[in-house]
Every structure is written in structure tokens, then in C-alpha cells.
Design a protein around this motif. Sequence first.
Motif, PDB file in Angstrom:
ATOM      1  N   ALA A 171      26.355  -9.577 -43.803  1.00 18.30           N
ATOM      2  CA  ALA A 171      25.925 -10.324 -44.984  1.00 18.30           C
ATOM      3  C   ALA A 171      26.948 -10.195 -46.100  1.00 18.30           C
ATOM      4  O   ALA A 171      27.177 -11.141 -46.872  1.00 18.30           O
TER       5      ALA A 171
ATOM      6  N   VAL B  91      29.659 -16.635 -43.251  1.00 17.47           N
ATOM      7  CA  VAL B  91      28.382 -16.476 -42.550  1.00 17.47           C
ATOM      8  C   VAL B  91      28.544 -16.716 -41.052  1.00 17.47           C
ATOM      9  O   VAL B  91      27.689 -16.305 -40.260  1.00 17.47           O
TER      10      VAL B  91
ATOM     11  N   LEU C 234      28.133 -13.602 -38.969  1.00 18.65           N
ATOM     12  CA  LEU C 234      26.735 -13.297 -38.670  1.00 18.65           C
ATOM     13  C   LEU C 234      26.234 -14.205 -37.556  1.00 18.65           C
ATOM     14  O   LEU C 234      25.504 -13.765 -36.658  1.00 18.65           O
TER      15      LEU C 234
ATOM     16  N   ALA D  79      20.495  -7.894 -43.274  1.00 21.48           N
ATOM     17  CA  ALA D  79      21.357  -8.986 -43.751  1.00 21.48           C
ATOM     18  C   ALA D  79      20.615  -9.853 -44.758  1.00 21.48           C
ATOM     19  O   ALA D  79      21.166 -10.237 -45.802  1.00 21.48           O
TER      20      ALA D  79
ATOM     21  N   ALA E 204      21.635 -10.407 -48.695  1.00 16.22           N
ATOM     22  CA  ALA E 204      21.872 -11.736 -49.270  1.00 16.22           C
ATOM     23  C   ALA E 204      20.916 -12.004 -50.423  1.00 16.22           C
ATOM     24  O   ALA E 204      21.313 -12.567 -51.460  1.00 16.22           O
TER      25      ALA E 204
END
Length: 499
Positions: free
Chosen positions: A197, A207, A210, A234, A238
Motif C-alpha cells: 500500500a 498499486v 499490490l 493494505a 491506504a
Amino acid sequence: MEVRPLAGTTVWRGAMGETVMALRRDRMFLVVLLGVLVVAALLRLWDLSVRPGFDWDEPVYASIGANLADHGLLQAKIEAGMPAEPYLYHPPFYFLLLAAWFRLWGSGIPQARALAAVGAIALVLLVALFLRRAAGTLPALLAASVLALDGWMVFTNRVSSIENTMLPLGVATLWLYWTADRRGRTGWFVAAGIALAGVAVYKHVGVYFLGAALLHWLLVRRHHRQHLAMVGAAALTAAAYLAGVSLWFGGAYWRESTVQFDRSVNLQQSRGAINSVSDAVGPLLDQYRVFWLTLLLAGIATALVLTRAVQMVRRRSLAPIRGRELLFAWAAAAMLFFAALQLRLPQYFVMFVVPTYCYLAAEVGAALDRRASTPRPVPRRAVAVGLALLAAWSLTVFWLRIADRDDNAMGQAAQWVDQHVPVGAEIITEESVGAAIRQPYCKMYRAGQCTGAEYLITYESHTQHLPDDASLGRIIAAADRIAEFSGFKEHITVYRIAR
């Protein structure tokens, strides 16, 4: 009398032999890696201050970093007659890093480029160390060598874009996630979720790292509880970031971040972005044709990813990518993510090149291992010959694109304006040019309102066209053209406005 070795002597000697061989392999890996890093540094640091010519975003980013370093203000150069406002089109963390770097080494585009080059060298190092664990020594050195030499990577790494410091962070977080998946411990997964994150927070397009971890989870289907903990960590990271910037900057953050998002997904036109097929094909057939090898290697890697995907679906098994699952997921995530974004900004291409090159290196390593057990193995010298040819072409690209060109159009235009235009004269121009000059400036799209402007500076390229504005057209038609500067992709024209 027969003398027999003591019990365990043979085992001890075998263990010692294996240890010595491992030490030799480690030493050879470090020696080769050091050579790769030296080459990477030379290609990225030589005459960095003006080669290649200043890119579109560089003056703006440098002005933000300088304002933050000198005055603690997250803002670019203020447009004449307009109020100061924070720069929130990207998260502030790169600019905080840049400001700290400027405090150490001074402010300016050359210093910002040095930070980008350091990030790029760190990327090569991290790729080598990560792939050695994840895929083996040969794929690690192969990927690091190709990334160090590749013409597009060298060109992009010499420009102070945010991606050059984001990518090493992303590779480090993938390595952390890979470790978590091997250990299977919740704490490691939570740490990986926070780190993944964090990369997305550093720059939102990050991103896709991720996304690579989530796609890997979908493929391997293990450690479900731990993966859920990773996703939760995560999400909380965020959310904490969004809450913080919302409290600090209020609606300005959401307004400018929404504009950037809309530009990325083509909900809003962005001048300078790739908005049509001709915007992409035109440069590829013109000045960017020198990077054909990068496109070829990325294309081969893409074909391999698609082929392996089809094989896995048909066989309902991960056998075609066994041992390379995370690298496959990273490359596939890059393909999916940038297909959705339509790869609209050229500097984003490095985020596609790095994972595809890493996966291609892992495939080559696996193929060599398979052939080693056949009656006619592929000699490893073939890989060395391939690298030698790659190095030869990459040095050719370096000469053609960087060493043999001194066309810094934006830098030359800024120098000319500094010498020939009064310091207090207002100039109508683009934000990038306005940030590069000392004079006050008024943005191009407000040309009709800039009644006190004495000069106009236009910036045009294959994708960067003048705003469709009647007032601007009338000003240009009546103005006197007094200077012109051409670069690798841009043409800058200076006009004196008729009054």
C-alpha cells in the motif's frame, strides 16, 4: 595394514566441498553484479545534467522540490496573478524525498536527475538480489544485465520522473511479499500489505504491485487467512493516507487527484498523453524507432505470458510456470493494468518493461535448466553471446540518443529567455516552460486573460498540441517570431506579442 578413513570423513569432505563451491558461486555472482552496477552507473550518470534534453515534467517537479526545500511549501512556481495552491496531482512523498535530496546537493534539474539515476541503479541491484532468491543466479544476472543496458531504460532513468524512485520500492515490497508467502506467517503478510500500500501511496499507479500479489494469491491458492490479513493491512494503510491528506488539504486533494485519475483512464483529455493510435505509431516510426529492441523483448515476454496462461488453463495446472508464479503474476498484472490505462504516458512504459524482462529472464533460466538434462544442452555461452550483442546495440542506442545529441530545447529556450527577455516581462506559456524561466508566466489556456503579457512561448510535439483557443490563435497570428529551438521530440517557439 589397511588404513580406513574415520567414520564421517567422507561426509565431512563432501559438505566442505559443497560449501567451497557455494562460496565460489557467491563470489562470482558478486563480481558479475558489481560489473553490471558499474556499467549501469556509467550509462546513467555520464553528462547527466543536459543529456537528454529536459523533459516535460522536470522543470515543474524541480520547482516543487526547491520550494519545499527552501520554504517548506508544496507548490510549483506560482502563475502570475493567481493565488498560491499546493501541488496535489501526485502524492507529496516524492517531493519530500526530492526536497531532502536538494538540501544535501543543491536544487535543480541535474540534481533531480541524479536522484533518479541512484533510484535506477538501486532497482538493478534489487532485481538481481530478489531474482537470485526467486528464480536462480543466472536469471538474476540476466535480468539485471538487460535492465542495466537496455536503451529505453537508460534513457528513462536519466530523466527525473517519479517512477525511477517508485520502482525499486515496488521490487523491495514484492520481495517482502515473496518472503511472507514462503514463511506463511501472518506478521510477514501484514508487513507486506503495509509496504505494498505504501508503494501505491508513493505514486498511485504503484498499486499494480499490490495487484501482482493478489493475482499470485489467486494462482497459488494458499495462506488464505494470511492473505486476507495482508489485504486488510493494505486497506488500512491506504485509508490512513486518504484521511490524513483529506484533513490536511481538504477538497483540493480530491479535486486534483480526480483530475489526474480522469487523465489516466481517458475520462479527461490530457495534452501530451497518448490519446490515439497515431499518437503512438507516429513517434515509434520516427524518433523512437531507435528503441525497437526494447519493444521486441517486451513483445516476446508478453507472448510468453499469454502462452503460459493458455497452457495453464488447458492443463488446469500451474506446472507451466512452476517456480516462477510471482514473476508471472507481476508481468501479467502489468499487462492487465496498463492495458486498462492504455499506457497513455510514455514514462509509464518502464513499469511494464521491468516485470516483463524479469519474467523473460526466469523463462530463459528455466529453459536452460531443462535443456541441461538433454543429450544436446544449450551452451551457456549462447547466453553470453546474446548479452554481448545486446550490449553492442545498447551502446549504439546510447550514442544515437544521448551521447551524439546536445539538443536541450527547453534548457536552451530558458537560457535564451534569461539573456534576452527582461526579468519582469510576463510570458504566456505552458507550465513546464514557465517553471524553467525566471520571468512571471501566464498559462496558455488563459491567454485571452493575460492582457499584460509581452511574450509568448509555445511548446509542440507529436502529442503536445497548442490549445484550441481562439484568443491564443489571434495572439500568435499578430505576434513576431523571434527564436526557435528544436529537441528530440519537441519544438519551442518564442514570440514577441504585438501591442
